[in-house]
Design a protein around this motif. Structure first.
Motif, PDB file in Angstrom:
ATOM      1  N   VAL A 325       0.823  -1.207   0.000  1.00  0.00           N
ATOM      2  CA  VAL A 325       0.000   0.000   0.000  1.00  0.00           C
ATOM      3  C   VAL A 325       0.859   1.260   0.000  1.00  0.00           C
ATOM      4  N   GLU A 326       1.829   1.304   0.893  1.00  0.00           N
ATOM      5  CA  GLU A 326       2.594   2.538   1.101  1.00  0.00           C
ATOM      6  C   GLU A 326       3.728   2.725   0.093  1.00  0.00           C
ATOM      7  N   GLU A 327       4.387   1.659  -0.312  1.00  0.00           N
ATOM      8  CA  GLU A 327       5.551   1.794  -1.196  1.00  0.00           C
ATOM      9  C   GLU A 327       5.212   1.523  -2.653  1.00  0.00           C
ATOM     10  N   VAL A 328       4.468   0.445  -2.910  1.00  0.00           N
ATOM     11  CA  VAL A 328       4.123   0.117  -4.297  1.00  0.00           C
ATOM     12  C   VAL A 328       3.031   1.059  -4.794  1.00  0.00           C
ATOM     13  N   GLY A 329       2.023   1.317  -3.960  1.00  0.00           N
ATOM     14  CA  GLY A 329       0.959   2.226  -4.366  1.00  0.00           C
ATOM     15  C   GLY A 329      -0.352   1.532  -4.678  1.00  0.00           C
ATOM     16  N   ILE A 330      -0.502   0.285  -4.290  1.00  0.00           N
ATOM     17  CA  ILE A 330      -1.759  -0.422  -4.510  1.00  0.00           C
ATOM     18  C   ILE A 330      -2.811   0.112  -3.537  1.00  0.00           C
ATOM     19  N   ASP A 334      -8.130  -2.642  -3.302  1.00  0.00           N
ATOM     20  CA  ASP A 334      -7.703  -3.631  -4.293  1.00  0.00           C
ATOM     21  C   ASP A 334      -6.849  -4.749  -3.681  1.00  0.00           C
ATOM     22  N   LEU A 335      -6.555  -4.671  -2.370  1.00  0.00           N
ATOM     23  CA  LEU A 335      -5.680  -5.665  -1.755  1.00  0.00           C
ATOM     24  C   LEU A 335      -6.257  -7.073  -1.846  1.00  0.00           C
ATOM     25  N   GLY A 336      -7.566  -7.191  -1.555  1.00  0.00           N
ATOM     26  CA  GLY A 336      -8.191  -8.501  -1.628  1.00  0.00           C
ATOM     27  C   GLY A 336      -8.093  -9.100  -3.018  1.00  0.00           C
ATOM     28  N   VAL A 376       0.649  -4.288 -11.962  1.00  0.00           N
ATOM     29  CA  VAL A 376       0.730  -5.145 -10.779  1.00  0.00           C
ATOM     30  C   VAL A 376      -0.661  -5.415 -10.217  1.00  0.00           C
ATOM     31  N   THR A 377      -1.527  -4.409 -10.242  1.00  0.00           N
ATOM     32  CA  THR A 377      -2.884  -4.583  -9.718  1.00  0.00           C
ATOM     33  C   THR A 377      -3.672  -5.575 -10.562  1.00  0.00           C
ATOM     34  N   LYS A 378      -3.544  -5.494 -11.880  1.00  0.00           N
ATOM     35  CA  LYS A 378      -4.268  -6.400 -12.771  1.00  0.00           C
ATOM     36  C   LYS A 378      -3.648  -7.795 -12.797  1.00  0.00           C
ATOM     37  N   HIS A 379      -2.334  -7.839 -12.722  1.00  0.00           N
ATOM     38  CA  HIS A 379      -1.642  -9.126 -12.851  1.00  0.00           C
ATOM     39  C   HIS A 379      -0.443  -9.143 -11.899  1.00  0.00           C
ATOM     40  N   LEU A 412       0.673  -3.957 -22.678  1.00  0.00           N
ATOM     41  CA  LEU A 412       0.979  -4.502 -21.356  1.00  0.00           C
ATOM     42  C   LEU A 412       0.116  -3.883 -20.269  1.00  0.00           C
ATOM     43  N   THR A 413      -0.210  -2.618 -20.398  1.00  0.00           N
ATOM     44  CA  THR A 413      -1.077  -1.980 -19.401  1.00  0.00           C
ATOM     45  C   THR A 413      -2.489  -2.524 -19.480  1.00  0.00           C
ATOM     46  N   SER A 414      -2.943  -2.796 -20.708  1.00  0.00           N
ATOM     47  CA  SER A 414      -4.297  -3.308 -20.894  1.00  0.00           C
ATOM     48  C   SER A 414      -4.377  -4.811 -20.634  1.00  0.00           C
ATOM     49  N   LEU A 415      -3.340  -5.561 -21.024  1.00  0.00           N
ATOM     50  CA  LEU A 415      -3.348  -7.016 -20.898  1.00  0.00           C
ATOM     51  C   LEU A 415      -1.971  -7.476 -20.419  1.00  0.00           C
ATOM     52  N   THR A 416      -1.724  -7.279 -19.127  1.00  0.00           N
ATOM     53  CA  THR A 416      -0.408  -7.604 -18.562  1.00  0.00           C
ATOM     54  C   THR A 416      -0.106  -9.096 -18.645  1.00  0.00           C
TER      55      THR A 416
END
Length: 522
Positions: A325-330, A334-336, A376-379, A412-416
Motif C-alpha cells: 500500500v505505502e511503497e508500491v501504491g496499490i 484492491d488488496l483482496g 501489478v494490480t491487474k496481474h 501490457l497496461t491493458s493485458l499484462t
C-alpha cells in the motif's frame, strides 16, 4: 554373641590403623569353601598390610545384625561406613576406591560400567535414577544374567539379587515378558507394516506409532511415494498424533479447502500438520478475511500458498501488506483482489521483487510508475516473473513484429498477462494466424490486445471458419470484435444461427485438427 565379618579395606586404611587393630588383624592363607556355607579355612598372623581382614567382636548392635541403612541412591550400605562419608561423597560410596568395592563377591552388570570400571553417577549402583528415567519413558531394558546370593558381610550388607537374562523386565510394570513373545510381537507388527506399505519400509524406518496417521492420510489420496516425499521434506510431520492431524485438516476443510486439495497442500507444506488450530490456523484465516477476501475464496488461497501459515501475521504478513500500500501504491480496496490473483505475493520478498521490476520496465519501455502499478494490480504475478527469461523475451518479440515502446506499453497496461504466455505455443501462432488468415495488421493488436489472450483452437479459428462456411465473413481484415463476445451472442449478432449448430461445427473442427496433428506427429 559373636559376629564376624569379612570385608575389604583399602591398603592405606590398613596401614593407618594397624596399631589400633594389631590384636585382631588376621589374614587368609587359603579358603577352601564359603565360610558361611560350612567350609573350613586357615588363618595365620601376617606382618605386612593386606586387603582382607577378619574382625571378631562381641556385641549385639542391631544395625550390624540386620543392616537397613541406605545410600542416597537407595542402595544398602555397610554398617561400617560413617554417615558423614555417605553424605559427603558425591557418588554415595564414601571414600572407598573402585578396587575396594568391586570384589569377587559383588557382581555388576557390565553395561553399567565404562571401560575404566567406573559407574555413571546418573545410574547409581544398580540402576538408580537412570532406571527411573527409563521407567518414565516406558522403555524396556535387558538385565544381565547374574544370580547373586548372600554377600559375605560386604559393603551392601545382606542383599540378594536374582536376575535372569531369559526375561525382559519392563521398567514401568512388574510383569516379566518373554523375549520370545516380545520378538514375536515385533515381527508381527513389522509384517503388518510391510504388507501395507512395502515400498515405504524399504526407504525409511517406520515406527508402528505412525500407522494410524498414515492410514488416515491415505484417505486423502496419499500413496507411499507421497509419504516418502513428506518424510524427506519434513520428517517430524509423520510423527504427529493422528487426532491432532485430523483436527487441523478438518478445520482447513471447514474454511473452504477442498478434500482433493489436501494432498497437494501436505506435499508442499507437510509442516501444516504441526500448526495448532487456535494459535495459528485461525489467526491466519482471520488475517485473510481482514483484507476483504470473501469466505468462498479462503480455501483456494490456502491451497495456492499453504506456506503462509509458517509466516508470522504480525511480523511478516502485515508488514508485506503495508509495503504494497505505502511503497508500491496499490489501493487498499484492491488488496483482496491482488491477493486472490496471486496469494504468493504474501510470502515473497516484495521489496526486492517490486524494485527490480519497476526499474526494468521504466528503463526498457519508459513505463511511468502509475502504469506499472496498474500492471501489478491487474496481474500481480508480474512480480514473480524472471526478467531475463520472462519479461525481456516477450518485450523483444513484440518489438520484432513491428511494435514500438508506446504500443508495447499500451498492450501490457491493458493485458499484462501477455507476459505469462508462451512464445512458441501461444504468441507466435496467434500472430501468424492474425496476419495470414485474418488479413489483419499488427496495429490492430493495440486496439484489441485481448486477441492475444484468446484460445486459438477454441475461439479464434472456430469462429473465423464458421463465418466463412456461412459466407458471412466480411471481405478484407477479419473483424477482431467478433471474437470478443460470448458464444451465444456471437451466434445472434454475427452468425445469425443457433448455438447448437455452432457448437457442433466447432466439435468437428477440433477433431479434424486433432487428427491432423496426430498424423504429423507419427
Amino acid at each position: 554373641m559373636i559376629v564376624f565379618s569379612v570385608y575389604t579395606i583399602p591398603t592405606s586404611s590398613v596401614l593407618h590403623s594397624c596399631s589400633n587393630i594389631s590384636q585382631t588383624h588376621l589374614g587368609f592363607s587359603s579358603i577352601s569353601k564359603n565360610p558361611i556355607g560350612g567350609g573350613s579355612f586357615k588363618l595365620k598372623p601376617r606382618t605386612r598390610p593386606c586387603r582382607f581382614l577378619v574382625l571378631f567382636s562381641t556385641h549385639s548392635n542391631p544395625k550390624i545384625l540386620k543392616s537397613n541403612r541406605r545410600s542416597r541412591y537407595g542402595q544398602a550400605l555397610s554398617p561400617y561406613d560413617s554417615e558423614e562419608d555417605d553424605e559427603g561423597d558425591e557418588d554415595g560410596f564414601g571414600d572407598v576406591s573402585e578396587d575396594d568395592w568391586l570384589t569377587d563377591d559383588e557382581f555388576a552388570d557390565v553395561s553399567d560400567f565404562d571401560s575404566k570400571r567406573k559407574k555413571s553417577k546418573s545410574q547409581g549402583r544398580f540402576g538408580g535414577s537412570g532406571g527411573k528415567k527409563q521407567a518414565e519413558n516406558g522403555q524396556s531394558r535387558v538385565l544381565s544374567s547374574f544370580a547373586v546370593g548372600k554377600e559375605l558381610g560386604g559393603r551392601n550388607g545382606k542383599h540378594t539379587l536374582e536376575i535372569s537374562s531369559s526375561y525382559y523386565h519392563t521398567s514401568n510394570t512388574d510383569e516379566a515378558v518373554s523375549p520370545f513373545d516380545a520378538r514375536k510381537e515385533k515381527l508381527t507388527t513389522r509384517k503388518i507394516i510391510e504388507n501395507k506399505y512395502p515400498r515405504l519400509v524399504e526407504e525409511i524406518e517406520i515406527d508402528k506409532k505412525w500407522l494410524p496417521l498414515l492410514d488416515y492420510l491415505s484417505t486423502y489420496g496419499l500413496k507411499e511415494s507421497h509419504f516418502i516425499q513428506m518424510y524427506e521434506r519434513h520428517m517430524p510431520s509423520l510423527q504427529i498424533n493422528v487426532c491432532s492431524a485430523q483436527e487441523r485438516l478438518e478445520y482447513l476443510e471447514s474454511v473452504g479447502v477442498k478434500h482433493s486439495d489436501v494432498k497437494r497442500i501436505l506435499l508442499r507444506q507437510p509442516q501444516i500438520l504441526e500448526y495448532k488450530v487456535e494459535n495459528n490456523l485461525k489467526s491466519h484465516v482471520a488475517f485473510l478475511m481482514s483484507l476483504g477476501i470473501p469466505n468462498s475464496r479462503i480455501g483456494q488461497i490456502i491451497a495456492a500458498a499453504p506456506s503462509l501459515f509458517s509466516y508470522s501475521v504480525e511480523n511478516s504478513l502485515k508488514p508485506t501488506v503495508r509495503y504494497l500500500v505505502e511503497e508500491v501504491g496499490i489501493k487498499e480496496k484492491d488488496l483482496g483482489k491482488v491477493v486472490q490473483l496471486s496469494p504468493q505475493i504474501l510470502v515473497q520478498r516484495i521489496d526486492i521483487s517490486w524494485n527490480t521490476r519497476y526499474i526494468f520496465l521504466s528503463k526498457e519501455i519508459g513505463a511511468p510508475r502509475d502504469s506499472i502499478v496498474k500492471m501489478v494490480t491487474k496481474h500481480p504475478q508480474l512480480l514473480h516473473y524472471s526478467i531475463d527469461d520472462g519479461l525481456l523475451p516477450r518485450i523483444n518479440f513484440l518489438r520484432s513484429i513491428g511494435m514500438r515502446n508506446d504500443d508495447i506499453l499500451k498492450v501490457l497496461t491493458s493485458l499484462t498477462q501477455v507476459l505469462s504466455l508462451s512464445l512458441e505455443e501461444n504468441l507466435k501462432p496467434k500472430y501468424f494466424y492474425l496476419i495470414n488468415e485474418l488479413s489483419n495488421e499488427v496495429q490492430s493488436l493495440t486496439k484489441y490486445p485481448m486477441y492475444l489472450s484468446l484460445s486459438l483452437d477454441q475461439r479464434i479459428r472456430p469462429r473465423h471458419k464458421f463465418l466463412v462456411s456461412l459466407k458471412k465473413a466480411p471481405k478484407g481484415p477479419f473483424p477482431l470484435s467478433s471474437l470478443v463476445p460470448t458464444d451465444e451472442r456471437f451466434c445472434q449478432q454475427w452468425a445469425g444461427t443457433s448455438l447448437d449448430k455452432y457448437l457442433a461445427f466447432r466439435q468437428r473442427l477440433l477433431l479434424k485438427e486433432f487428427a491432423n496433428k496426430y498424423e504429423r506427429k507419427y
